[in-house]
Motif scaffolding. Structure first.
Motif, short mmCIF file in Angstrom:
data_model
loop_
_atom_site.label_atom_id
_atom_site.label_comp_id
_atom_site.label_asym_id
_atom_site.label_seq_id
_atom_site.Cartn_x
_atom_site.Cartn_y
_atom_site.Cartn_z
N UNK A 199 0.82 -1.21 0.00
CA UNK A 199 0.00 0.00 0.00
C UNK A 199 0.86 1.26 0.00
N UNK A 200 1.87 1.29 0.86
CA UNK A 200 2.71 2.49 0.95
C UNK A 200 3.60 2.66 -0.28
N UNK A 201 4.11 1.55 -0.82
CA UNK A 201 5.00 1.63 -1.98
C UNK A 201 4.24 1.68 -3.29
N UNK A 202 2.91 1.52 -3.25
CA UNK A 202 2.08 1.47 -4.45
C UNK A 202 2.67 0.48 -5.46
N UNK A 203 2.88 -0.74 -4.98
CA UNK A 203 3.52 -1.75 -5.80
C UNK A 203 2.75 -3.06 -5.70
N UNK A 204 3.32 -4.13 -6.28
CA UNK A 204 2.67 -5.43 -6.29
C UNK A 204 3.47 -6.41 -5.44
N UNK A 205 2.76 -7.25 -4.67
CA UNK A 205 3.40 -8.27 -3.86
C UNK A 205 2.68 -9.60 -4.08
N UNK A 206 3.39 -10.69 -3.84
CA UNK A 206 2.81 -12.03 -3.87
C UNK A 206 3.04 -12.67 -2.51
N UNK A 216 -5.94 -3.33 -4.44
CA UNK A 216 -6.70 -4.52 -4.76
C UNK A 216 -5.99 -5.73 -4.16
N UNK A 217 -6.68 -6.43 -3.26
CA UNK A 217 -6.12 -7.63 -2.61
C UNK A 217 -6.87 -8.83 -3.16
N UNK A 218 -6.20 -9.67 -3.94
CA UNK A 218 -6.83 -10.77 -4.65
C UNK A 218 -6.45 -12.09 -3.99
N UNK A 219 -7.43 -12.73 -3.38
CA UNK A 219 -7.22 -14.04 -2.75
C UNK A 219 -7.44 -15.15 -3.79
N UNK A 267 -2.96 -2.01 -13.87
CA UNK A 267 -2.87 -1.66 -12.46
C UNK A 267 -1.46 -1.23 -12.08
N UNK A 268 -0.50 -2.15 -12.12
CA UNK A 268 0.85 -1.82 -11.67
C UNK A 268 1.42 -0.64 -12.43
N UNK A 269 1.24 -0.59 -13.74
CA UNK A 269 1.82 0.50 -14.53
C UNK A 269 1.18 1.85 -14.23
N UNK A 270 0.08 1.86 -13.50
CA UNK A 270 -0.58 3.11 -13.11
C UNK A 270 -0.54 3.31 -11.59
N UNK A 295 7.61 -10.95 -12.95
CA UNK A 295 8.48 -11.02 -11.76
C UNK A 295 9.12 -9.68 -11.47
N UNK A 296 9.46 -8.92 -12.50
CA UNK A 296 10.08 -7.62 -12.29
C UNK A 296 9.14 -6.67 -11.55
N UNK A 297 7.84 -6.84 -11.73
CA UNK A 297 6.88 -5.96 -11.09
C UNK A 297 6.57 -6.37 -9.65
N UNK A 298 6.82 -7.62 -9.31
CA UNK A 298 6.56 -8.10 -7.94
C UNK A 298 7.72 -7.65 -7.05
N UNK A 299 7.45 -6.71 -6.17
CA UNK A 299 8.51 -6.15 -5.33
C UNK A 299 8.82 -7.03 -4.12
#
Length: 559
Positions: free
Chosen positions: A241-248, A322-325, A351-354, A385-389
């Motif tokens: 949320x704080x980094x405005x990024x994507x996590x897995x 967006x939290x996708x289970x 999403x990630x690119x914006x 993978x590059x987008x998953x921080x």
């Protein structure tokens, strides 16, 4: 009832809220707007929020004149005070003073009342003389408390009306000027007149709403038992949320991932939305799930393309996380695939690119889906993978202390013996399969609660827990294991469920964990006299000096 207009009537539309919230510069106010929008699509909607706010802050109820004149118990307002107060109330028709009649003429003083005259007729003139000359303070307080409908309309207005500006307590003028500049940039060709969002009969309504939001989030946090696995999940979600990024976030099933994620989203309704994917996910079903979470038109007449465009607009404007289970269902689920994973590509680009934060919550199946897409259709997984921080792998088991804390929460009212018995079952490995863990505790609680209700009791006892395990859960586990171990008809030699489960678990886990898996893979041995939960000692993470626990038959149930 089949019309889209009816199906989409509930709650505030995310497409209406997004452009209004985007104008607001204060992050706290933006979160408040999205918090109210989230509550509007829940049971009770904004009417429920209005009732709770009025009940929670009775001291704020009252017009400025009421607070000025005082609101002491038993106090009475004279005619002059009544005239001043009722001018501030949206509905003041019941506070008619002696000699007055209600007026709807264009030439009255604007108060809705005027003095009776001979032209009104003798009957009406006499009736006007019977009205009181004063009213008790309690009557005005009651009138304010009976305004949940008006408060609900106000809550709707602040979520969608750009002409309302927000002003914090103690700050005058400056915030409104900044808001007017942002509004002019959004609507350059319009001459819009801005007014401050406030209610004359409720002191500092915006401050009260911010406090209400904080209390609701704290209550959601207090209602959830945060395990070590849950803490890791929450930490990762906060980062995204704080980094405005994507996590897995990857972890075994049954460890409490979904409940931890839902609890975090309840604590952050102003910044995140929870979405759970179904087993068979088409593009239409995927976008419909997101649209429902955002309050966007999602009736069955809406196509995937229609919903996708609106979802992208709302998420890119709002930056709602967006939290996708069950995120592995975002990939095609057939063994042989023939096209790229479109949903994952959409998450990457739209999403990630914006700068829209995204969290994918999944099991180890996810990495197998990635490999299959690369092998069968040449999908470039490196872009994803590059987008998953952060790619976080959760612990394989909850600790005994965490399980005990959860047992105390969901088996509230039971004894220490009942808690230990439930934890023992949850940590037990059955015929080589992994332990049930948190999901096992949930099953025990559900079965025990049903048994207690059947006996007319509101609380669960040790006997309920024991019966739930020995009469329902253990036979169910045993039957399933035996059926899985049986060879398929017409087939050659098949591996048993023990071999299959352990082999697959070992493939998914790293090498150092294989020894731990063997430790947690003891088969359950029935006690003398029947198939009861009594042996196959549940694995422990720490030394327990308590006395052995036995059931009513004297069988050892927890070492």
């Amino acid at each position: 009832m089949s019309s889209p207009e009816y199906a989409e009537l509930r709650g505030l539309s995310g497409t209406a809220v997004a452009p209004r919230a985007a104008i607001v510069d204060d992050p706290a106010i933006r979160r408040l707007i999205w918090f109210l929008q989230a509550r509007s699509i829940e049971a009770g909607g904004l009417k429920r929020v209005a009732r709770e706010v009025l009940e929670q802050y009775p001291g704020r109820i009252g017009t400025p004149s009421m607070h000025k004149f005082g609101m002491k118990l038993g106090q009475v307002y004279n005619a002059e005070q009544v005239s001043a107060i009722r001018a501030e109330l949206p509905s003041a028709g019941e506070f008619i003073l002696r000699g007055e009649v209600q007026s709807y003429r264009w030439d009255d003083d604007g108060s809705g009342f005027r003095l009776a005259s001979a032209t009104d007729g003798p009957e009406k003139f006499k009736e006007a003389q019977r009205h009181p000359v004063s009213y008790p303070v309690a009557k005005f307080i009651e009138a304010c408390q009976h305004e949940p409908q008006a408060l609900a309309r106000f809550l709707t207005d602040i979520c969608i009306n750009p002409l309302l500006s927000f002003q914090k307590s103690g700050v005058r003028g400056k915030d409104r000027t900044v808001y007017e500049q942002r509004l002019e940039n959004e609507f350059p060709d319009q001459h819009l007149k801005v007014k401050v969002a406030e209610l004359p009969w409720f002191h500092d309504i915006i401050g009260a709403l911010l406090e209400y939001q904080r209390c609701q989030e704290e209550a959601a946090r207090a209602d959830f038992v945060l395990t070590a696995i849950g803490e890791k999940i929450w930490e990762t979600l906060v980062f995204a949320l704080k980094a405005q990024s994507m996590v897995v976030v990857e972890g075994w099933e049954g460890r409490g991932k979904s409940e931890s994620v839902k609890a975090w989203c309840r604590c952050n309704q102003g910044a995140a939305r929870f979405v759970s994917l179904s087993g068979v996910t088409s593009k239409t079903a995927f976008f419909r799930a997101i649209a429902k979470a955002l309050g966007i038109a999602s009736s069955y007449s809406r196509t995937a393309t229609e919903m996708q465009a609106r979802i992208e607009d709302v998420l890119q404007r709002s930056k709602i996380m967006l939290v996708i289970d069950e995120a592995h269902f975002a990939f095609p689920q057939s063994q042989r695939i023939y096209s790229r994973p479109e949903i994952i590509d959409w998450i990457d680009t739209a999403l990630y690119n914006h700068d829209v934060p995204v969290a994918l919550i999944t099991t180890p199946q996810f990495i197998n889906c990635v490999k299959r897409a690369e092998t069968q259709v040449g999908w470039n997984w490196r872009q994803f993978r590059r987008r998953v921080k952060r790619w976080v792998q959760l612990p394989q088991w909850n600790t005994e202390a965490d399980l005990m804390a959860v047992a105390r929460k969901i088996l509230h009212g039971s004894s220490l013996a009942g808690f230990k018995l439930a934890v023992g079952y949850s940590r037990m490995s059955f015929h080589g399969s992994p332990s049930r863990d948190i999901s096992g505790l949930g099953d025990v609680a559900t079965e025990a609660r049903i048994l207690a209700e059947a006996d007319g009791r509101a609380t669960v006892t040790f006997e309920d827990v024991e019966r739930a395990i020995n009469e329902h859960l253990m036979p169910s586990d045993s039957t399933f294991a035996e059926r899985m171990a049986a060879p398929l008809k017409g087939k050659a030699k098949r591996r048993t469920v023990d071999a299959v489960s352990e082999a697959e678990a070992c493939r998914e886990l790293s090498t150092p964990l294989k020894g731990a898996l063997n430790t947690h893979s003891r088969a359950v041995k029935p006690a003398a006299g029947g198939n009861r939960f009594s042996a196959g000692e549940p694995p422990t993470d720490e030394t327990d000096d308590t006395e052995p626990l036995r059931n009513r038959s004297g069988d050892l149930v927890v070492a």
